[in-house]
Scaffold this motif. Structure first.
Motif, PDB file in Angstrom:
ATOM      1  N   MET A  70     -11.158  -9.381  -1.051  1.00  0.00           N
ATOM      2  CA  MET A  70     -11.309  -8.053  -0.459  1.00  0.00           C
ATOM      3  C   MET A  70      -9.978  -7.298  -0.537  1.00  0.00           C
ATOM      4  O   MET A  70      -8.941  -7.805  -0.108  1.00  0.00           O
ATOM      5  CB  MET A  70     -11.729  -8.227   1.011  1.00  0.00           C
ATOM      6  N   ASN A  71     -10.017  -6.094  -1.095  1.00  0.00           N
ATOM      7  CA  ASN A  71      -8.796  -5.285  -1.240  1.00  0.00           C
ATOM      8  C   ASN A  71      -8.717  -4.236  -0.140  1.00  0.00           C
ATOM      9  O   ASN A  71      -9.564  -3.341  -0.061  1.00  0.00           O
ATOM     10  CB  ASN A  71      -8.801  -4.570  -2.595  1.00  0.00           C
ATOM     11  N   ILE A  72      -7.691  -4.381   0.696  1.00  0.00           N
ATOM     12  CA  ILE A  72      -7.475  -3.432   1.792  1.00  0.00           C
ATOM     13  C   ILE A  72      -6.074  -2.839   1.644  1.00  0.00           C
ATOM     14  O   ILE A  72      -5.094  -3.583   1.507  1.00  0.00           O
ATOM     15  CB  ILE A  72      -7.543  -4.134   3.178  1.00  0.00           C
ATOM     16  N   LEU A  73      -5.999  -1.519   1.693  1.00  0.00           N
ATOM     17  CA  LEU A  73      -4.692  -0.851   1.621  1.00  0.00           C
ATOM     18  C   LEU A  73      -4.388  -0.173   2.956  1.00  0.00           C
ATOM     19  O   LEU A  73      -5.230   0.559   3.488  1.00  0.00           O
ATOM     20  CB  LEU A  73      -4.696   0.206   0.508  1.00  0.00           C
ATOM     21  N   ILE A  74      -3.177  -0.428   3.461  1.00  0.00           N
ATOM     22  CA  ILE A  74      -2.673   0.319   4.619  1.00  0.00           C
ATOM     23  C   ILE A  74      -1.809   1.454   4.091  1.00  0.00           C
ATOM     24  O   ILE A  74      -0.901   1.224   3.271  1.00  0.00           O
ATOM     25  CB  ILE A  74      -1.821  -0.579   5.537  1.00  0.00           C
ATOM     26  N   ILE A  75      -2.101   2.666   4.530  1.00  0.00           N
ATOM     27  CA  ILE A  75      -1.279   3.821   4.142  1.00  0.00           C
ATOM     28  C   ILE A  75      -0.643   4.404   5.403  1.00  0.00           C
ATOM     29  O   ILE A  75      -1.344   4.698   6.381  1.00  0.00           O
ATOM     30  CB  ILE A  75      -2.119   4.922   3.453  1.00  0.00           C
ATOM     31  N   ASN A  76       0.659   4.587   5.348  1.00  0.00           N
ATOM     32  CA  ASN A  76       1.377   5.276   6.419  1.00  0.00           C
ATOM     33  C   ASN A  76       1.930   6.590   5.898  1.00  0.00           C
ATOM     34  O   ASN A  76       2.512   6.650   4.803  1.00  0.00           O
ATOM     35  CB  ASN A  76       2.544   4.419   6.928  1.00  0.00           C
ATOM     36  N   GLY A  77       1.760   7.639   6.698  1.00  0.00           N
ATOM     37  CA  GLY A  77       2.238   8.963   6.318  1.00  0.00           C
ATOM     38  C   GLY A  77       3.635   9.268   6.852  1.00  0.00           C
ATOM     39  O   GLY A  77       4.425   8.351   7.094  1.00  0.00           O
ATOM     40  N   PRO A  78       3.925  10.546   7.055  1.00  0.00           N
ATOM     41  CA  PRO A  78       5.292  11.007   7.303  1.00  0.00           C
ATOM     42  C   PRO A  78       5.937  10.426   8.562  1.00  0.00           C
ATOM     43  O   PRO A  78       5.284  10.286   9.599  1.00  0.00           O
ATOM     44  CB  PRO A  78       5.133  12.534   7.442  1.00  0.00           C
ATOM     45  N   VAL A  84      -6.815   1.616   5.634  1.00  0.00           N
ATOM     46  CA  VAL A  84      -6.365   1.823   7.009  1.00  0.00           C
ATOM     47  C   VAL A  84      -5.291   2.896   6.937  1.00  0.00           C
ATOM     48  O   VAL A  84      -4.259   2.697   6.293  1.00  0.00           O
ATOM     49  CB  VAL A  84      -5.796   0.508   7.595  1.00  0.00           C
ATOM     50  N   PHE A  85      -5.539   4.047   7.546  1.00  0.00           N
ATOM     51  CA  PHE A  85      -4.691   5.212   7.285  1.00  0.00           C
ATOM     52  C   PHE A  85      -4.125   5.791   8.579  1.00  0.00           C
ATOM     53  O   PHE A  85      -4.864   6.268   9.430  1.00  0.00           O
ATOM     54  CB  PHE A  85      -5.531   6.268   6.565  1.00  0.00           C
ATOM     55  N   TYR A 118       1.372   1.083   1.505  1.00  0.00           N
ATOM     56  CA  TYR A 118       1.987   2.240   0.845  1.00  0.00           C
ATOM     57  C   TYR A 118       2.430   3.220   1.917  1.00  0.00           C
ATOM     58  O   TYR A 118       1.706   3.457   2.890  1.00  0.00           O
ATOM     59  CB  TYR A 118       0.960   2.905  -0.076  1.00  0.00           C
ATOM     60  N   GLN A 119       3.616   3.779   1.746  1.00  0.00           N
ATOM     61  CA  GLN A 119       4.094   4.818   2.673  1.00  0.00           C
ATOM     62  C   GLN A 119       4.642   5.994   1.880  1.00  0.00           C
ATOM     63  O   GLN A 119       5.321   5.814   0.867  1.00  0.00           O
ATOM     64  CB  GLN A 119       5.199   4.247   3.588  1.00  0.00           C
ATOM     65  N   SER A 120       4.347   7.205   2.342  1.00  0.00           N
ATOM     66  CA  SER A 120       4.973   8.392   1.757  1.00  0.00           C
ATOM     67  C   SER A 120       5.102   9.460   2.824  1.00  0.00           C
ATOM     68  O   SER A 120       4.273   9.560   3.729  1.00  0.00           O
ATOM     69  CB  SER A 120       4.149   8.923   0.589  1.00  0.00           C
ATOM     70  N   ASN A 121       6.162  10.266   2.664  1.00  0.00           N
ATOM     71  CA  ASN A 121       6.347  11.411   3.553  1.00  0.00           C
ATOM     72  C   ASN A 121       5.756  12.683   2.944  1.00  0.00           C
ATOM     73  O   ASN A 121       5.866  13.753   3.532  1.00  0.00           O
ATOM     74  CB  ASN A 121       7.846  11.617   3.824  1.00  0.00           C
ATOM     75  N   ILE A 122       5.153  12.539   1.756  1.00  0.00           N
ATOM     76  CA  ILE A 122       4.730  13.709   0.978  1.00  0.00           C
ATOM     77  C   ILE A 122       3.204  13.778   0.929  1.00  0.00           C
ATOM     78  O   ILE A 122       2.542  12.840   0.458  1.00  0.00           O
ATOM     79  CB  ILE A 122       5.331  13.624  -0.445  1.00  0.00           C
ATOM     80  N   GLU A 123       2.671  14.882   1.396  1.00  0.00           N
ATOM     81  CA  GLU A 123       1.213  15.040   1.524  1.00  0.00           C
ATOM     82  C   GLU A 123       0.496  14.789   0.187  1.00  0.00           C
ATOM     83  O   GLU A 123      -0.505  14.066   0.130  1.00  0.00           O
ATOM     84  CB  GLU A 123       0.922  16.450   2.041  1.00  0.00           C
ATOM     85  N   GLY A 124       0.991  15.400  -0.895  1.00  0.00           N
ATOM     86  CA  GLY A 124       0.344  15.254  -2.210  1.00  0.00           C
ATOM     87  C   GLY A 124       0.344  13.811  -2.693  1.00  0.00           C
ATOM     88  O   GLY A 124      -0.613  13.370  -3.350  1.00  0.00           O
ATOM     89  N   GLU A 125       1.404  13.081  -2.387  1.00  0.00           N
ATOM     90  CA  GLU A 125       1.445  11.664  -2.791  1.00  0.00           C
ATOM     91  C   GLU A 125       0.407  10.844  -2.027  1.00  0.00           C
ATOM     92  O   GLU A 125      -0.172   9.903  -2.567  1.00  0.00           O
ATOM     93  CB  GLU A 125       2.847  11.076  -2.568  1.00  0.00           C
ATOM     94  N   LEU A 126       0.187  11.212  -0.769  1.00  0.00           N
ATOM     95  CA  LEU A 126      -0.840  10.508   0.023  1.00  0.00           C
ATOM     96  C   LEU A 126      -2.225  10.796  -0.557  1.00  0.00           C
ATOM     97  O   LEU A 126      -3.059   9.896  -0.669  1.00  0.00           O
ATOM     98  CB  LEU A 126      -0.756  10.933   1.494  1.00  0.00           C
TER      99      LEU A 126
END
Ligand code: DQA
Length: 137
Positions: free
Chosen positions: A1-9, A69-70, A46-54
């Motif tokens: 099972m592939n789960i990605l956690i994304i953190n924003g700015p 998980v965002f 994955y983490q990015s501070n940039i909206e377009g990258e998210l």
């Protein structure tokens, strides 16, 4: 099972940023704990501070992964683009927040992601991520 956690700015600053609200642990350390706990999963981060990258990341994984998980940080309360990106992909997204956003300032009570996510977990500290992963199992 592939789960990605994304953190924003600003979530790259966890451990240093407003510790009374967000705690003293870095996300990198906590992520190692999560990987050990959920060792049968392919759990990535994955983490990015940039909206377009998210948005690009949601598009990249959003037709092949099993779950996302965002924590979109402040973009939760401002971004039509992130809400649309979630609507446009197939992978279910769980919105998470470390703090209880509904117990904070009024502007944090609005989420542009909420109508398009599977569910929302807020206010359990870093454990919010753990609970979101469990919801996919
Ligand atoms: C947050 C809450 C947001 O309102 C804030 O802008 C953040 C973090 C949380 O995890 O509690 O950056 O998403």
């Amino acid at each position: 099972m592939n789960i990605l956690i994304i953190n924003g700015p600003n979530l790259n600053l966890l451990g240093k940023r407003e510790p009374a609200i967000y705690g003293t642990a870095t996300f990198e350390d906590y992520f190692k704990e999560l990987q050990e706990k959920f060792s049968t999963l392919n759990l990535t981060y994955y983490q990015s501070n940039i909206e377009g990258e998210l948005i690009d990341k949601l598009h990249e994984v959003g037709f092949s992964y099993d779950g996302i998980v965002f924590n979109a940080g402040a973009y939760t309360h401002t971004s039509v683009g992130l809400g649309d990106a979630i609507k446009g992909i197939e992978t279910p997204v769980i919105e998470v927040h470390i703090s209880n956003v509904h117990a904070r300032e009024e502007f944090r009570h609005t989420s542009f992601l909420a109508p398009n996510v599977r569910g929302i977990i807020a206010g359990f500290g870093m454990q919010s991520y753990d609970l979101a992963i469990q919801s996919f199992l």
